[in-house]
Motif scaffolding. Sequence first.
Motif, short mmCIF file in Angstrom:
data_model
loop_
_atom_site.label_atom_id
_atom_site.label_comp_id
_atom_site.label_asym_id
_atom_site.label_seq_id
_atom_site.Cartn_x
_atom_site.Cartn_y
_atom_site.Cartn_z
N LEU A 1 -1.84 -17.15 15.69
CA LEU A 1 -2.86 -16.38 16.39
C LEU A 1 -3.71 -15.60 15.39
CD1 LEU A 1 -0.51 -14.95 19.17
CD2 LEU A 1 -2.20 -16.79 19.44
N PRO A 2 -4.90 -15.12 15.80
CA PRO A 2 -5.75 -14.34 14.89
C PRO A 2 -5.10 -13.00 14.54
CG PRO A 2 -6.97 -15.08 16.84
CD PRO A 2 -5.52 -15.33 17.11
N MET A 3 -5.60 -12.39 13.49
CA MET A 3 -5.14 -11.07 13.09
C MET A 3 -5.44 -10.06 14.20
SD MET A 3 -5.78 -9.26 9.44
CE MET A 3 -5.15 -7.64 9.02
N GLN A 4 -4.51 -9.15 14.43
CA GLN A 4 -4.63 -8.18 15.51
C GLN A 4 -5.31 -6.89 15.05
OE1 GLN A 4 -3.12 -8.80 18.98
NE2 GLN A 4 -3.91 -10.58 17.90
N PRO A 5 -6.06 -6.23 15.96
CA PRO A 5 -6.65 -4.94 15.61
C PRO A 5 -5.58 -3.95 15.17
CG PRO A 5 -7.53 -5.75 17.69
CD PRO A 5 -6.39 -6.66 17.33
N GLY A 6 -5.87 -3.21 14.11
CA GLY A 6 -4.92 -2.22 13.60
C GLY A 6 -3.99 -2.74 12.53
N ASP A 7 -3.86 -4.07 12.41
CA ASP A 7 -3.01 -4.64 11.36
C ASP A 7 -3.69 -4.53 10.00
OD1 ASP A 7 -0.78 -5.32 12.73
OD2 ASP A 7 -1.20 -7.47 12.87
N VAL A 8 -2.89 -4.56 8.95
CA VAL A 8 -3.41 -4.55 7.58
C VAL A 8 -2.90 -5.79 6.87
CG1 VAL A 8 -3.58 -2.04 7.48
CG2 VAL A 8 -1.47 -3.15 6.74
N PRO A 9 -3.64 -6.27 5.86
CA PRO A 9 -3.24 -7.51 5.20
C PRO A 9 -1.91 -7.44 4.46
CG PRO A 9 -5.54 -6.95 4.71
CD PRO A 9 -4.92 -5.76 5.37
N ALA A 10 -1.63 -6.27 3.87
CA ALA A 10 -0.43 -6.19 3.01
C ALA A 10 0.09 -4.77 2.95
CB ALA A 10 -0.77 -6.67 1.61
N THR A 11 1.40 -4.64 2.73
CA THR A 11 1.99 -3.36 2.34
C THR A 11 2.89 -3.61 1.13
OG1 THR A 11 3.93 -3.55 3.80
CG2 THR A 11 1.96 -2.50 4.71
N HIS A 12 2.85 -2.70 0.18
CA HIS A 12 3.62 -2.86 -1.05
C HIS A 12 3.83 -1.47 -1.65
CE1 HIS A 12 3.95 -4.91 -5.31
NE2 HIS A 12 5.04 -4.22 -4.96
N ALA A 13 5.07 -1.02 -1.71
CA ALA A 13 5.39 0.33 -2.15
C ALA A 13 5.55 0.43 -3.66
CB ALA A 13 6.67 0.81 -1.47
N ASP A 14 4.84 1.37 -4.25
CA ASP A 14 5.14 1.82 -5.61
C ASP A 14 6.18 2.93 -5.46
OD1 ASP A 14 5.26 3.13 -8.07
OD2 ASP A 14 3.12 2.96 -8.46
N ILE A 15 7.37 2.75 -5.98
CA ILE A 15 8.44 3.74 -5.79
C ILE A 15 8.78 4.49 -7.07
CG2 ILE A 15 9.46 2.58 -3.80
CD1 ILE A 15 11.57 1.47 -5.82
N THR A 16 7.85 4.49 -8.01
CA THR A 16 8.08 5.19 -9.27
C THR A 16 8.40 6.67 -9.03
OG1 THR A 16 6.53 3.70 -10.37
CG2 THR A 16 7.10 5.73 -11.53
N LYS A 17 7.65 7.29 -8.14
CA LYS A 17 7.85 8.72 -7.87
C LYS A 17 9.24 8.97 -7.29
CE LYS A 17 5.58 12.57 -5.46
NZ LYS A 17 4.44 12.96 -4.59
N LEU A 18 9.67 8.11 -6.36
CA LEU A 18 11.00 8.24 -5.77
C LEU A 18 12.07 8.09 -6.85
CD1 LEU A 18 12.73 8.33 -3.08
CD2 LEU A 18 12.68 5.83 -3.17
#
Length: 324
Positions: free
Chosen positions: A278-295
């Motif tokens: 199905l097509p991309m949905q409203p509100g979705d984002v292409p990618a998530t990727h955490a930089d956890i250096t601070k943690l």
Amino acid sequence: MSTILVTGAAGFVGSFVASRLAAMGHTVVGADNFNDYYPVKLKHDRVAALLEPAGVTCRTVELSDDAQVRALFDDVQPELVVHLAAQAGVRYSITNPQAYIQSNLVAFGNMLEACRHHKVGHLVYASSSSVYGENAKVPFSEDDVTDAPVSLYAATKKSNELMAHSYSKLYQLPATGLRFFTVYGPWGRPDMAYFSFSEKMLAGETIPVFAGGVLTRDFTYIDDIVEGVVRLLFKPQPGEGKVPHAVFNIGNHHPVRVLDFIASLERASGIKANMDFLPMQPGDVPATHADITKLQNWVGFAPSTPLDDGLQRFFAWYQAWRRG
């Protein structure tokens, strides 16, 4: 040992955090409004399986009602607060905005006021990776600009960070926001893909796959989330003339394409998925990727549970829970 209030304690993350803190010897009181965003039975099952054996009571409280929040704090007198109660879900926020205004803004304001008046030692609250919006820079760093949310849900979570910062500045209230990245695992939320996909695959139904399955998500196993929450709870940012407020990413820092995630779920379940693209949905984002250096630098921890391992544990739990 401390007296700790955990809101959203009948929820996915909250139930695990509350039981973990109780196992550490702390006095833990839970609160939840037991709303029907998803079947309430699952929330009561979490209470029975995770909270009651740990000696944690979970009170029914509507946090958007200021009088109920004041009464809760007057009775519990918490030294620390883990605020995980919220209206979750990106897509639901498009059709039910008022739920987010009440649960994520009004309730959060009530919690900040209660923490201020009771001089709580540290407020840890749930933010979300959704605040990064369509950020093209990956991995996502806490220093990235987050002023262009693509859903009301994301906007409310960014607002929480700003509200908490102002209370930390004005009243020296130690507060830490946690930007969770796609949490999954046993006792999870039915609206999340891994849960609903499992349900449909077992029933022989087709699963919806948006944007061709090329969206990527930083799937983070529940045990890793809990470890991050607990470590940060006991290590607030020092004031010392500065604002005692911080935000941290908690993610697996290893994004996976949705198609690869489905392949992992097929391995865990032994079932071949029938997919409806199905097509991309409203509100979705292409990618998530955490930089956890601070943690890593602050508490010396990095989430590391492989997706295959986590999904196997989830699916084993799901089959048992479904039978029950």
